[in-house]
Write a protein that holds these residues in place. Structure first.
Motif, PDB file in Angstrom:
ATOM      1  N   TYR A  19      39.836  48.395  36.767  1.00  0.00           N
ATOM      2  CA  TYR A  19      39.216  46.907  37.285  1.00  0.00           C
ATOM      3  C   TYR A  19      37.761  47.570  38.238  1.00  0.00           C
ATOM      4  O   TYR A  19      38.048  48.377  38.911  1.00  0.00           O
ATOM      5  CB  TYR A  19      40.064  46.227  38.120  1.00  0.00           C
ATOM      6  CG  TYR A  19      39.626  45.149  39.069  1.00  0.00           C
ATOM      7  CD1 TYR A  19      39.319  43.781  38.166  1.00  0.00           C
ATOM      8  CD2 TYR A  19      39.159  45.277  40.166  1.00  0.00           C
ATOM      9  CE1 TYR A  19      38.633  42.784  38.868  1.00  0.00           C
ATOM     10  CE2 TYR A  19      38.417  43.945  40.927  1.00  0.00           C
ATOM     11  CZ  TYR A  19      38.239  43.052  40.226  1.00  0.00           C
ATOM     12  OH  TYR A  19      37.601  41.771  40.725  1.00  0.00           O
ATOM     13  N   GLU A  20      37.115  46.588  38.064  1.00  0.00           N
ATOM     14  CA  GLU A  20      35.801  46.810  38.903  1.00  0.00           C
ATOM     15  C   GLU A  20      35.081  45.367  39.234  1.00  0.00           C
ATOM     16  O   GLU A  20      34.969  44.411  38.423  1.00  0.00           O
ATOM     17  CB  GLU A  20      34.684  47.669  38.000  1.00  0.00           C
ATOM     18  CG  GLU A  20      33.531  48.077  38.988  1.00  0.00           C
ATOM     19  CD  GLU A  20      32.514  49.038  38.390  1.00  0.00           C
ATOM     20  OE1 GLU A  20      32.707  49.364  37.350  1.00  0.00           O
ATOM     21  OE2 GLU A  20      31.840  49.503  39.147  1.00  0.00           O
ATOM     22  N   ASP A  21      34.783  45.363  40.552  1.00  0.00           N
ATOM     23  CA  ASP A  21      33.598  44.136  40.994  1.00  0.00           C
ATOM     24  C   ASP A  21      32.809  44.569  41.698  1.00  0.00           C
ATOM     25  O   ASP A  21      32.690  46.034  41.944  1.00  0.00           O
ATOM     26  CB  ASP A  21      34.498  43.079  41.446  1.00  0.00           C
ATOM     27  CG  ASP A  21      35.350  43.359  42.697  1.00  0.00           C
ATOM     28  OD1 ASP A  21      34.889  44.365  43.532  1.00  0.00           O
ATOM     29  OD2 ASP A  21      36.382  42.637  42.831  1.00  0.00           O
ATOM     30  N   ALA A  22      31.799  43.949  42.350  1.00  0.00           N
ATOM     31  CA  ALA A  22      30.836  44.434  43.376  1.00  0.00           C
ATOM     32  C   ALA A  22      31.447  45.138  44.471  1.00  0.00           C
ATOM     33  O   ALA A  22      30.365  46.070  44.868  1.00  0.00           O
ATOM     34  CB  ALA A  22      30.028  42.874  44.075  1.00  0.00           C
ATOM     35  N   THR A  59      37.941  41.762  50.998  1.00  0.00           N
ATOM     36  CA  THR A  59      37.521  42.130  49.615  1.00  0.00           C
ATOM     37  C   THR A  59      38.488  43.063  49.225  1.00  0.00           C
ATOM     38  O   THR A  59      38.839  42.866  48.110  1.00  0.00           O
ATOM     39  CB  THR A  59      36.030  42.492  49.828  1.00  0.00           C
ATOM     40  OG1 THR A  59      36.083  43.524  50.773  1.00  0.00           O
ATOM     41  CG2 THR A  59      35.229  41.554  50.212  1.00  0.00           C
ATOM     42  N   THR A  60      38.981  44.001  50.123  1.00  0.00           N
ATOM     43  CA  THR A  60      39.931  45.025  49.296  1.00  0.00           C
ATOM     44  C   THR A  60      41.248  44.410  48.982  1.00  0.00           C
ATOM     45  O   THR A  60      41.680  44.940  47.562  1.00  0.00           O
ATOM     46  CB  THR A  60      40.204  46.188  50.254  1.00  0.00           C
ATOM     47  OG1 THR A  60      38.864  46.766  50.970  1.00  0.00           O
ATOM     48  CG2 THR A  60      41.082  47.113  50.075  1.00  0.00           C
ATOM     49  N   LEU A  61      41.761  43.599  49.625  1.00  0.00           N
ATOM     50  CA  LEU A  61      43.016  43.134  49.073  1.00  0.00           C
ATOM     51  C   LEU A  61      42.824  42.195  47.842  1.00  0.00           C
ATOM     52  O   LEU A  61      43.894  41.933  47.091  1.00  0.00           O
ATOM     53  CB  LEU A  61      43.852  42.030  50.090  1.00  0.00           C
ATOM     54  CG  LEU A  61      44.288  43.153  51.317  1.00  0.00           C
ATOM     55  CD1 LEU A  61      45.063  42.257  52.454  1.00  0.00           C
ATOM     56  CD2 LEU A  61      45.297  44.162  50.729  1.00  0.00           C
ATOM     57  N   ALA A  62      41.641  41.428  47.765  1.00  0.00           N
ATOM     58  CA  ALA A  62      41.344  40.694  46.718  1.00  0.00           C
ATOM     59  C   ALA A  62      41.261  41.674  45.280  1.00  0.00           C
ATOM     60  O   ALA A  62      41.745  41.490  44.277  1.00  0.00           O
ATOM     61  CB  ALA A  62      40.148  39.894  46.701  1.00  0.00           C
ATOM     62  N   GLN A  65      44.748  42.958  44.376  1.00  0.00           N
ATOM     63  CA  GLN A  65      45.514  41.803  43.517  1.00  0.00           C
ATOM     64  C   GLN A  65      44.882  41.480  41.968  1.00  0.00           C
ATOM     65  O   GLN A  65      45.580  41.730  41.008  1.00  0.00           O
ATOM     66  CB  GLN A  65      45.342  40.508  43.889  1.00  0.00           C
ATOM     67  CG  GLN A  65      45.976  39.413  43.248  1.00  0.00           C
ATOM     68  CD  GLN A  65      45.558  37.961  43.850  1.00  0.00           C
ATOM     69  OE1 GLN A  65      44.555  37.564  44.356  1.00  0.00           O
ATOM     70  NE2 GLN A  65      46.423  36.929  43.659  1.00  0.00           N
ATOM     71  N   GLN A  66      43.711  42.122  41.622  1.00  0.00           N
ATOM     72  CA  GLN A  66      42.977  41.964  40.280  1.00  0.00           C
ATOM     73  C   GLN A  66      43.363  43.130  39.731  1.00  0.00           C
ATOM     74  O   GLN A  66      43.894  42.997  38.371  1.00  0.00           O
ATOM     75  CB  GLN A  66      41.381  41.893  40.533  1.00  0.00           C
ATOM     76  CG  GLN A  66      40.828  40.582  41.057  1.00  0.00           C
ATOM     77  CD  GLN A  66      41.520  39.270  40.272  1.00  0.00           C
ATOM     78  OE1 GLN A  66      41.607  39.041  39.276  1.00  0.00           O
ATOM     79  NE2 GLN A  66      41.865  38.331  41.095  1.00  0.00           N
ATOM     80  N   ALA A  67      43.272  44.150  40.447  1.00  0.00           N
ATOM     81  CA  ALA A  67      43.787  45.489  39.776  1.00  0.00           C
ATOM     82  C   ALA A  67      45.307  45.276  39.419  1.00  0.00           C
ATOM     83  O   ALA A  67      45.680  45.793  38.156  1.00  0.00           O
ATOM     84  CB  ALA A  67      43.771  46.721  40.588  1.00  0.00           C
TER      85      ALA A  67
END
Ligand code: AMP
Ligand code: ZN
Length: 133
Positions: A19-22, A59-62, A65-67
């Motif tokens: 998973y990757e985001d900004a 942002t880290t916990l979000a 969750q996505q990962a």
């Protein structure tokens, strides 16, 4: 830059991205404890949990969750352990804060978080509670 996770974020070392985001990158651990063991790192270099501000926590916990959703969708484990080795005493070897997602499968013979340590010392819990007041 000597930090191995910063090198992965910068693309200088390859990874298997989950998973990757900004702000976050999650990738497969190269020495997995189980199938799909995933490491999630903030792209910003922060050494440990104490150095994280509230915004980075969010942002880290979000990202975690996505990962986690990706891991459950791709591998359908029966459960997961999520953990952080924060500090050398807790087993942290890479000084760039990161979460571990360790997928669990029925019959894998692993333990729970409680198996990390079982202190030989006995503690009076009420005395420890007073240390918080
Ligand atoms: P820790 O002991 O909590 O600091 O965890 C560091 C984790 O990073 C270990 O589980 C290593 O196997 C993992 N690791 C180290 N280098 C790499 C890499 N290049 N790609 C993926 N995982 C790595
Ligand atoms: Zn770093």
């Amino acid at each position: 830059m000597s930090c191995i996770f910063c090198k992965i974020v910068a693309g200088e070392i390859s990874n298997y991205t989950v998973y990757e985001d900004a702000n976050m990158l999650a990738f497969l651990d190269v020495h997995p404890c189980s199938k799909g063991h995933t490491v999630i790192v903030p792209k910003k270099h922060v050494e440990n949990l104490s150095a994280m501000d509230g915004e980075l926590w969010n942002t880290t916990l979000a990202g975690v969750q996505q990962a986690l959703k990706k891991v459950y969708t791709a591998l359908k484990p029966d459960g997961v352990n999520i953990g952080i080795n924060d500090g050398e005493a807790a087993g942290q070897t890479v000084p760039h804060v990161h979460w571990h997602i360790i997928p669990r499968y029925k019959g894998d013979a692993g333990g729970s978080v409680h198996s990390i340590i079982r202190s030989k010392e006995s503690f009076d819990v009420s005395a420890v509670a007073k240390m918080f007041s």
